[in-house]
Design an enzyme around this catalytic site. Structure first.
Site, PDB file in Angstrom:
ATOM      1  CG  ASP A 113      -2.274  55.833  30.559  1.00 25.03           C
ATOM      2  OD1 ASP A 113      -3.457  55.485  30.484  1.00 25.03           O
ATOM      3  OD2 ASP A 113      -1.884  56.827  31.196  1.00 25.03           O
TER       4      ASP A 113
ATOM      5  CD  GLN B 279      -8.682  58.257  37.473  1.00 24.05           C
ATOM      6  OE1 GLN B 279      -9.574  57.483  37.807  1.00 24.05           O
ATOM      7  NE2 GLN B 279      -7.414  57.909  37.543  1.00 24.05           N
TER       8      GLN B 279
ATOM      9  CG  ASN C 268      -7.141  54.011  28.821  1.00 20.58           C
ATOM     10  OD1 ASN C 268      -6.432  54.991  28.992  1.00 20.58           O
ATOM     11  ND2 ASN C 268      -8.460  54.081  28.917  1.00 20.58           N
ATOM     12  CE  LYS C 269      -6.585  54.996  35.514  1.00 18.09           C
ATOM     13  NZ  LYS C 269      -5.407  54.738  36.386  1.00 18.09           N
TER      14      LYS C 269
ATOM     15  NE  ARG D 123       0.514  57.516  37.690  1.00 14.18           N
ATOM     16  CZ  ARG D 123      -0.753  57.680  37.279  1.00 14.18           C
ATOM     17  NH1 ARG D 123      -1.182  58.865  36.940  1.00 14.18           N
ATOM     18  NH2 ARG D 123      -1.569  56.644  37.188  1.00 14.18           N
TER      19      ARG D 123
ATOM     20  NE  ARG E 120      -5.978  61.967  35.741  1.00 14.11           N
ATOM     21  CZ  ARG E 120      -6.565  62.243  34.610  1.00 14.11           C
ATOM     22  NH1 ARG E 120      -6.784  63.494  34.254  1.00 14.11           N
ATOM     23  NH2 ARG E 120      -6.950  61.318  33.766  1.00 14.11           N
ATOM     24  N   GLY E 121      -2.990  61.597  33.719  1.00 17.16           N
ATOM     25  CA  GLY E 121      -3.244  61.578  32.282  1.00 17.16           C
ATOM     26  C   GLY E 121      -1.900  61.612  31.566  1.00 17.16           C
ATOM     27  CB  ALA E 122      -0.466  59.394  28.962  1.00 17.94           C
TER      28      ALA E 122
HETATM   29  O1  MRU Z   1      -4.200  57.115  36.243  1.00 17.00           O
HETATM   30  P1  MRU Z   1      -4.488  58.219  35.269  1.00 17.00           P
HETATM   31  O2  MRU Z   1      -5.594  59.123  35.698  1.00 17.00           O
HETATM   32  O3  MRU Z   1      -3.242  58.973  34.904  1.00 17.00           O
HETATM   33  O4  MRU Z   1      -4.978  57.448  33.982  1.00 17.00           O
HETATM   34  C1  MRU Z   1      -5.324  58.200  32.834  1.00 17.00           C
HETATM   35  C2  MRU Z   1      -5.835  57.380  31.723  1.00 17.00           C
HETATM   36  O5  MRU Z   1      -5.950  56.176  31.815  1.00 17.00           O
HETATM   37  C3  MRU Z   1      -6.146  58.102  30.449  1.00 17.00           C
HETATM   38  O6  MRU Z   1      -7.161  57.455  29.762  1.00 17.00           O
HETATM   39  C4  MRU Z   1      -4.890  58.114  29.578  1.00 17.00           C
HETATM   40  O7  MRU Z   1      -3.828  58.689  30.277  1.00 17.00           O
HETATM   41  C5  MRU Z   1      -5.094  58.860  28.331  1.00 17.00           C
HETATM   42  S1  MRU Z   1      -5.054  60.607  28.624  1.00 17.00           S
HETATM   43  C6  MRU Z   1      -5.278  61.468  27.212  1.00 17.00           C
END
Ligand code: MRU
Length: 359
Positions: free
Chosen positions: A238, A197, A248-249, A86, A52-54
Site C-alpha cells: 500500500d 480479502q 501491506n495488509k 484511508r 479497496r486495494g491501493a
Molecule cells: O485493506 P485493503 O483491502 O485495502 O488492503 C489491500 C492490500 O493490503 C493490498 O495488498 C495492497 O493494497 C496492494 S493492492 C495491489
C-alpha cells in the site's frame, strides 16, 4: 485477469453522471454492481470498503472528484475528505494530487479535464499491472525450470489482485500470465483476517480465471514454508518508501520473517504509484490505519442463502484492529515494478525511476 474486459470501476455506459463499482463487501457470495452518484458516495465506498486495494482506492478518489465537479460541488472540500478516508495507501494521495493539479492548470472545462484524468488513471493502471506481470513472469518460469516443470507454489497475502486494481492486479499479474502461458502454477491463498480479502476476494478471482489455488488460515504459512510447500511469496503493498520498506495488509511482515528463515524468496509487486518518494523509514514514517474493532469481533458470511454477520467474541472483549504492518526492505528479496525487478533499496528503486528519485 484472463478476462481482459474485466474492470473494477467504470462510467455507466448510458449515464455519465454515474460511476459504477463492484460492491466487494458482498463477494464471493454475490456479484452486485453499485452506483456512485456523488463524491460522498465515493467517500463511503472507500471508507466502508466497497472498494479497496491501493490502486483502486486511488482510482475511486479520482472518479469521486469527477462526480464533485459534475454536480458543481466544492472539489477542494471533496479532495480533503477523500484524502483523510484511508491513511496508509499512498495511491489515494497520488491520485487526488494529480487530479487537483490538472484541474488547477486546466481551462474552463473542469468536468472534462477531471473525467479524462480519471479515465487515464484507470487505463494507465491496467498497463502498469501488465508491466508488473511481464517482469514477474520470468521469476516463476525460472522456478518452474529448476523444478523440472513441477508445480510452482506461490503464497500470497490479502488481495493484490484484479479486484485491488482496475484489472490484472499486482501480485497476481505474474500468476495470471504464467497460467495463461501454460505454467503449472498453484497459489496458497492466505485467508487474511480480519476482513478476509484472501478467502473472499483472491480465491474468488483465481477461481474465476481457473488458476489452481488453496485457501489456508493466516498462521499456516510458516508451516507450509518449513515443509517446502512454498517456492515464492508475492504480495502487494500500500506504500513503499524510497528505500524499499513496504507497508501491506497486517500479517505480511510475519510471512516475510518466515520466508527469510526458510530461505524462500519474498517479492513485493508494486506500481510506481505506490512509492512514497518523500519518506525513507517505513516503521516511523508510514501511518498505519486502525479500523473498526467490529471487523475483528465479527464475521460475515452466508447461511441458507442469506448474508449474515455474527459476533465471535464475548460482548465486552477489548479489541484493536491494525490494518497494515511494515516489512523492512532487508526482508524483501526484490520489488517487481512496471519497469523491471529491483533490489528493495534506494539505489534499486532509483535505478528504475531516476526521474522520481532526483525530483
Ligand atoms: O485493506 P485493503 O483491502 O485495502 O488492503 C489491500 C492490500 O493490503 C493490498 O495488498 C495492497 O493494497 C496492494 S493492492 C495491489
Amino acid at each position: 485477469m484472463a478476462d481482459e474486459g474485466f474492470r473494477t470501476i467504470w462510467l455507466k455506459p448510458d449515464d455519465p453522471s454515474i460511476v459504477q463499482i463492484i460492491d466487494q463487501r458482498r463477494l464471493p457470495h454475490e456479484y452486485r454492481i453499485h452506483d456512485l452518484a456523488s463524491w460522498q458516495d465515493g467517500l463511503v465506498a472507500i471508507q466502508d470498503m466497497y472498494v479497496r486495494g491501493a490502486p483502486l482506492i486511488g482510482a475511486t478518489a479520482a472518479w469521486s472528484l469527477y462526480l464533485a465537479a459534475l454536480r458543481g460541488d466544492d472539489i477542494e472540500r471533496a479532495a480533503a475528505a477523500l484524502l483523510a478516508s484511508r491513511p496508509t495507501a499512498v495511491n489515494l494521495r497520488w491520485a487526488v494530487d494529480r487530479v487537483m493539479r490538472h484541474a488547477a492548470a486546466g481551462t474552463a472545462d473542469l468536468v472534462g479535464i477531471i473525467r479524462a484524468d480519471a479515465e487515464a488513471i484507470c487505463q494507465e493502471d491496467i498497463e502498469i499491472c501488465l508491466g508488473i506481470g511481464r517482469h514477474g513472469l520470468p521469476l516463476l518460469e525460472k522456478i518452474s525450470r529448476e523444478k523440472g516443470g513441477d508445480t510452482v507454489n506461490v503464497l500470497t497475502h490479502c488481495n493484490a489482485g484484479a479486484l485491488a486494481t482496475i484489472n490484472w492486479g499486482t501480485a497476481t499479474a505474474p500468476i495470471y500470465l504464467a497460467h495463461q502461458a501454460g505454467l503449472d502454477v498453484h497459489v496458497w491463498v492466505d485467508e487474511t483476517r480480519p476482513r478476509n480479502q484472501g478467502s473472499q476476494l483472491t480465491a474468488w478471482e483465481l477461481a474465476r480465471n481457473g488458476v489452481p489455488h488453496t485457501l489456508v488460515v493466516d498462521n499456516a504459512g510458516g508451516h507450509l514454508m518449513q515443509h517446502a510447500h512454498v517456492d515464492i511469496v508475492i504480495t502487494g503493498t500500500d506504500r513503499t518508501t524510497r528505500c524499499g520498506d513496504v507497508a501491506n495488509k497486517i500479517g505480511t511482515y510475519l510471512k516475510a520473517l518466515a520466508a527469510f528463515d526458510n530461505g524462500i524468496p519474498f517479492y513485493v509487486a508494486l506500481p510506481s504509484t505506490t512509492i512514497d518518494w518523500g519518506i525513507r523509514d517505513g516503521l516511523t514514517e508510514i501511518p498505519i490505519e486502525e479500523r473498526d474493532p467490529d471487523e475483528v469481533s465479527h464475521l460475515h458470511g452466508i447461511s441458507e442463502g442469506s448474508l449474515l454477520t455474527i459476533r465471535t467474541t464475548g460482548s465486552g472483549t477489548p479489541v484493536s484492529n491494525y490494518a497494515f504492518d511494515v516489512t523492512p526492505a532487508r526482508l524483501v528479496t526484490g520489488l517487481i515494478t512496471e519497469r523491471g525487478v529491483c533490489d528493495a533499496s534506494e539505489p534499486g528503486l532509483a535505478g528504475l525511476f531516476p526521474e522520481k528519485a532526483t525530483a
